[in-house]
Design a protein around this motif. Structure first.
Motif, PDB file in Angstrom:
ATOM      1  N   ASP A  25       0.833  -1.204   0.000  1.00  0.00           N
ATOM      2  CA  ASP A  25       0.000   0.000   0.000  1.00  0.00           C
ATOM      3  C   ASP A  25       0.869   1.256   0.000  1.00  0.00           C
ATOM      4  O   ASP A  25       0.565   2.238  -0.689  1.00  0.00           O
ATOM      5  CB  ASP A  25      -0.934   0.001   1.212  1.00  0.00           C
ATOM      6  N   SER A  26       1.950   1.227   0.777  1.00  0.00           N
ATOM      7  CA  SER A  26       2.858   2.377   0.847  1.00  0.00           C
ATOM      8  C   SER A  26       3.513   2.613  -0.504  1.00  0.00           C
ATOM      9  O   SER A  26       3.684   3.770  -0.939  1.00  0.00           O
ATOM     10  CB  SER A  26       3.930   2.150   1.915  1.00  0.00           C
ATOM     11  N   PHE A  27       3.880   1.527  -1.169  1.00  0.00           N
ATOM     12  CA  PHE A  27       4.509   1.658  -2.487  1.00  0.00           C
ATOM     13  C   PHE A  27       3.533   2.255  -3.497  1.00  0.00           C
ATOM     14  O   PHE A  27       3.904   3.111  -4.309  1.00  0.00           O
ATOM     15  CB  PHE A  27       5.005   0.293  -2.968  1.00  0.00           C
ATOM     16  N   LYS A  28       2.287   1.844  -3.447  1.00  0.00           N
ATOM     17  CA  LYS A  28       1.287   2.386  -4.372  1.00  0.00           C
ATOM     18  C   LYS A  28       1.083   3.881  -4.138  1.00  0.00           C
ATOM     19  O   LYS A  28       0.939   4.663  -5.088  1.00  0.00           O
ATOM     20  CB  LYS A  28      -0.029   1.634  -4.217  1.00  0.00           C
ATOM     21  N   ILE A  29       1.073   4.280  -2.879  1.00  0.00           N
ATOM     22  CA  ILE A  29       0.932   5.710  -2.558  1.00  0.00           C
ATOM     23  C   ILE A  29       2.120   6.495  -3.116  1.00  0.00           C
ATOM     24  O   ILE A  29       1.959   7.573  -3.694  1.00  0.00           O
ATOM     25  CB  ILE A  29       0.814   5.903  -1.029  1.00  0.00           C
ATOM     26  N   MET A  30       3.325   5.948  -2.929  1.00  0.00           N
ATOM     27  CA  MET A  30       4.524   6.602  -3.450  1.00  0.00           C
ATOM     28  C   MET A  30       4.470   6.692  -4.974  1.00  0.00           C
ATOM     29  O   MET A  30       4.816   7.722  -5.568  1.00  0.00           O
ATOM     30  CB  MET A  30       5.780   5.833  -3.026  1.00  0.00           C
ATOM     31  N   CYS A  31       4.006   5.624  -5.628  1.00  0.00           N
ATOM     32  CA  CYS A  31       3.892   5.634  -7.086  1.00  0.00           C
ATOM     33  C   CYS A  31       2.911   6.703  -7.557  1.00  0.00           C
ATOM     34  O   CYS A  31       3.179   7.411  -8.539  1.00  0.00           O
ATOM     35  CB  CYS A  31       3.430   4.273  -7.587  1.00  0.00           C
ATOM     36  N   ASP A  32       1.787   6.821  -6.863  1.00  0.00           N
ATOM     37  CA  ASP A  32       0.789   7.830  -7.235  1.00  0.00           C
ATOM     38  C   ASP A  32       1.394   9.234  -7.194  1.00  0.00           C
ATOM     39  O   ASP A  32       1.071  10.093  -8.021  1.00  0.00           O
ATOM     40  CB  ASP A  32      -0.428   7.757  -6.312  1.00  0.00           C
ATOM     41  N   GLU A  33       2.297   9.452  -6.231  1.00  0.00           N
ATOM     42  CA  GLU A  33       2.893  10.776  -6.057  1.00  0.00           C
ATOM     43  C   GLU A  33       4.051  11.021  -7.024  1.00  0.00           C
ATOM     44  O   GLU A  33       4.139  12.099  -7.638  1.00  0.00           O
ATOM     45  CB  GLU A  33       3.386  10.920  -4.619  1.00  0.00           C
ATOM     46  N   LEU A  34       4.937  10.033  -7.170  1.00  0.00           N
ATOM     47  CA  LEU A  34       6.192  10.268  -7.890  1.00  0.00           C
ATOM     48  C   LEU A  34       6.196   9.775  -9.335  1.00  0.00           C
ATOM     49  O   LEU A  34       6.949  10.299 -10.162  1.00  0.00           O
ATOM     50  CB  LEU A  34       7.357   9.611  -7.138  1.00  0.00           C
ATOM     51  N   ASN A  35       5.385   8.781  -9.654  1.00  0.00           N
ATOM     52  CA  ASN A  35       5.467   8.207 -10.993  1.00  0.00           C
ATOM     53  C   ASN A  35       5.122   9.184 -12.114  1.00  0.00           C
ATOM     54  O   ASN A  35       5.775   9.159 -13.164  1.00  0.00           O
ATOM     55  CB  ASN A  35       4.599   6.955 -11.107  1.00  0.00           C
ATOM     56  N   PRO A  36       4.137  10.073 -11.938  1.00  0.00           N
ATOM     57  CA  PRO A  36       3.898  11.051 -13.004  1.00  0.00           C
ATOM     58  C   PRO A  36       5.130  11.917 -13.299  1.00  0.00           C
ATOM     59  O   PRO A  36       5.376  12.285 -14.451  1.00  0.00           O
ATOM     60  CB  PRO A  36       2.743  11.897 -12.450  1.00  0.00           C
ATOM     61  N   ILE A  37       5.921  12.210 -12.259  1.00  0.00           N
ATOM     62  CA  ILE A  37       7.132  13.016 -12.447  1.00  0.00           C
ATOM     63  C   ILE A  37       8.204  12.192 -13.143  1.00  0.00           C
ATOM     64  O   ILE A  37       8.890  12.675 -14.055  1.00  0.00           O
ATOM     65  CB  ILE A  37       7.652  13.544 -11.091  1.00  0.00           C
ATOM     66  N   VAL A  38       8.348  10.918 -12.725  1.00  0.00           N
ATOM     67  CA  VAL A  38       9.329  10.031 -13.363  1.00  0.00           C
ATOM     68  C   VAL A  38       9.010   9.863 -14.843  1.00  0.00           C
ATOM     69  O   VAL A  38       9.894   9.949 -15.706  1.00  0.00           O
ATOM     70  CB  VAL A  38       9.351   8.656 -12.653  1.00  0.00           C
ATOM     71  N   LYS A  39       7.740   9.658 -15.160  1.00  0.00           N
ATOM     72  CA  LYS A  39       7.341   9.420 -16.549  1.00  0.00           C
ATOM     73  C   LYS A  39       7.466  10.678 -17.406  1.00  0.00           C
ATOM     74  O   LYS A  39       7.536  10.598 -18.631  1.00  0.00           O
ATOM     75  CB  LYS A  39       5.911   8.877 -16.593  1.00  0.00           C
ATOM     76  N   ALA A  40       7.501  11.836 -16.747  1.00  0.00           N
ATOM     77  CA  ALA A  40       7.633  13.101 -17.488  1.00  0.00           C
ATOM     78  C   ALA A  40       9.075  13.418 -17.857  1.00  0.00           C
ATOM     79  O   ALA A  40       9.330  14.320 -18.660  1.00  0.00           O
ATOM     80  CB  ALA A  40       7.046  14.247 -16.665  1.00  0.00           C
ATOM     81  N   ILE A  41      10.034  12.694 -17.267  1.00  0.00           N
ATOM     82  CA  ILE A  41      11.441  12.903 -17.621  1.00  0.00           C
ATOM     83  C   ILE A  41      11.632  12.571 -19.097  1.00  0.00           C
ATOM     84  O   ILE A  41      11.201  11.523 -19.580  1.00  0.00           O
ATOM     85  CB  ILE A  41      12.356  12.015 -16.743  1.00  0.00           C
ATOM     86  N   GLN A  42      12.281  13.463 -19.821  1.00  0.00           N
ATOM     87  CA  GLN A  42      12.410  13.308 -21.272  1.00  0.00           C
ATOM     88  C   GLN A  42      13.688  12.592 -21.701  1.00  0.00           C
ATOM     89  O   GLN A  42      13.728  11.951 -22.758  1.00  0.00           O
ATOM     90  CB  GLN A  42      12.354  14.688 -21.934  1.00  0.00           C
ATOM     91  N   SER A  43      14.742  12.705 -20.901  1.00  0.00           N
ATOM     92  CA  SER A  43      16.039  12.164 -21.311  1.00  0.00           C
ATOM     93  C   SER A  43      16.079  10.639 -21.265  1.00  0.00           C
ATOM     94  O   SER A  43      16.835  10.016 -22.027  1.00  0.00           O
ATOM     95  CB  SER A  43      17.149  12.750 -20.426  1.00  0.00           C
ATOM     96  N   VAL A  44      15.303  10.025 -20.377  1.00  0.00           N
ATOM     97  CA  VAL A  44      15.204   8.566 -20.290  1.00  0.00           C
ATOM     98  C   VAL A  44      13.747   8.199 -20.033  1.00  0.00           C
ATOM     99  O   VAL A  44      12.983   9.010 -19.526  1.00  0.00           O
ATOM    100  CB  VAL A  44      16.091   7.974 -19.164  1.00  0.00           C
ATOM    101  N   SER A  45      13.379   6.979 -20.368  1.00  0.00           N
ATOM    102  CA  SER A  45      11.995   6.539 -20.209  1.00  0.00           C
ATOM    103  C   SER A  45      11.905   5.425 -19.172  1.00  0.00           C
ATOM    104  O   SER A  45      12.440   4.328 -19.381  1.00  0.00           O
ATOM    105  CB  SER A  45      11.453   6.050 -21.558  1.00  0.00           C
ATOM    106  N   TYR A  46      11.241   5.724 -18.048  1.00  0.00           N
ATOM    107  CA  TYR A  46      11.049   4.729 -16.995  1.00  0.00           C
ATOM    108  C   TYR A  46       9.653   4.861 -16.397  1.00  0.00           C
ATOM    109  O   TYR A  46       9.019   5.925 -16.489  1.00  0.00           O
ATOM    110  CB  TYR A  46      12.091   4.894 -15.887  1.00  0.00           C
ATOM    111  N   ASP A  47       9.213   3.779 -15.756  1.00  0.00           N
ATOM    112  CA  ASP A  47       7.876   3.731 -15.156  1.00  0.00           C
ATOM    113  C   ASP A  47       7.971   2.959 -13.841  1.00  0.00           C
ATOM    114  O   ASP A  47       8.351   1.784 -13.836  1.00  0.00           O
ATOM    115  CB  ASP A  47       6.917   3.048 -16.125  1.00  0.00           C
TER     116      ASP A  47
END
Length: 359
Positions: A327-349
């Motif tokens: 559950d904690s990991f899902k909360i962290m993903c909800d917060e940080l994953n949109p920012i990670v996916k917005a990085i243009q130089s590399v593609s990660y999820d």
């Protein structure tokens, strides 16, 4: 007549003397066995003495190649591969350079070291310095650009004299240096290296019609295994996963800003490089203008782990078996994953099947 009292030292005094000497010498012996003689020599004795004009002349037929990326992200694997080419000169082993991981960051006094290697001074209170944290400091301290006050001929000569002492300057066309923080210093380094490069301007896309004397190769890694790799280090073992990912994000945001202002730069993902190291290595060598050496590329590829994230994936998936951790990991993903996916130089999820452990 009474026999005269002995004048020699007592046995316990001799023992104490040897213990003290051993305590003083052992750290030096251990340091020498790891770092070699250069570690003990003062900068004034080892650094070169070339002028800015002399360096500018020498760089006319040489290329400086600087590797950067997040710590624990594959910079050493990439460096070991590139340096194997016979036309490349680099800093050699830690014993030869006297610097941790033979990183240029520790061999110079022009730009900051960001507290890296000094994590023991951080204390108990969280500070934005050192491994896994430095990019979260103030932008003015972290992100150096070509407009920095140190972008001068004097600093150019100082930096190259400090780095150059570790290069073979006889006939090698590529001068290789590796430091993970090059990823936040790249436009500053490009500006400094190109001082005196006829017609050079730090304005893309033309750059004044000149060709840069420095090229950059950046390598990154999925933020989750990169953070788990940090947590295996003593300096970061108590850091939150989310905070380590925030540091990864900050580093790559700076890279996104800088990439369009770099004339020659490549960005790799460790996962891709590890899967096809031979092809990537041949491509990089060709991009650097080096003689093709497919046999050497095959040889270097044999020593590279094709799945460098496996042990961290196992650790992560085991932790997700706990409902609270999941559950904690899902909360962290909800917060940080949109920012990670917005990085243009590399593609990660963060939430792909592999790291949600559903694959």
């Amino acid at each position: 007549a009474a026999a005269p009292a002995p004048t020699g030292s007592k046995p316990w005094q001799n023992y104490f003397f040897y213990v003290v000497i051993s305590i003083l010498l052992i750290p030096s012996i251990l340091s020498f066995s790891y770092y070699g003689p250069n570690f003990f020599l003062p900068d004034a004795l080892t650094r070169l003495r070339f002028s800015p004009e002399e360096w500018q002349y020498m760089l006319r037929n040489r290329t400086v190649v600087m590797i950067g990326g997040p710590h624990r992200g594959g910079t050493s694997v990439l460096w070991e591969s590139i340096r194997a080419h016979q036309q490349v000169t680099d800093f050699g082993s830690t014993f030869e350079s006297g610097a941790d991981h033979s990183e240029g960051l520790f061999c110079q006094n022009v730009y900051p070291r960001f507290g890296i290697g000094q994590e023991f001074t951080r204390g108990k209170k969280w500070k934005a310095t050192g491994l896994g944290r430095y990019a979260l400091g103030p932008e003015a301290d972290v992100h150096w650009t070509e407009d920095h006050e140190y972008a001068t001929p004097e600093r150019q000569a100082q930096l190259l004299n400090e780095l150059g002492r570790h290069w073979d300057l006889t006939d090698k066309p590529v001068l290789l240096e590796k430091s993970p923080p090059n990823i936040v210093l790249s436009t500053f380094l490009q500006g400094v290296m190109n001082i005196g490069n006829g017609g050079w301007e730090s304005v893309p896309p033309a750059f004044g019609g000149a060709s840069s004397v420095v090229r950059f190769v950046f390598i990154s890694r999925h933020p989750l295994p990169n953070s788990y790799a940090h947590k295996r280090m003593g300096a970061n073992q108590n850091d939150l996963l989310s905070k380590l990912i925030e540091n990864w994000i900050a580093i790559h945001k700076y890279l996104d800003v800088d990439l369009p202002r770099l004339q020659h730069a490549r960005v790799l993902r460790l996962e891709d490089f590890a899967k096809e190291p031979e092809a990537h290595l041949n491509d990089i060598w060709a991009w650097l203008g080096l003689t093709a050496n497919p046999e050497l590329a095959i040889q270097m590829a044999k020593g590279i782990d094709s799945d460098p994230n496996k042990k961290h994936r196992v650790t992560h998936c085991e932790s997700l078996q706990d409902s609270f951790e999941r559950d904690s990991f899902k909360i962290m993903c909800d917060e940080l994953n949109p920012i990670v996916k917005a990085i243009q130089s590399v593609s990660y999820d963060l939430a792909d099947d592999e790291w949600m452990c559903t694959a």
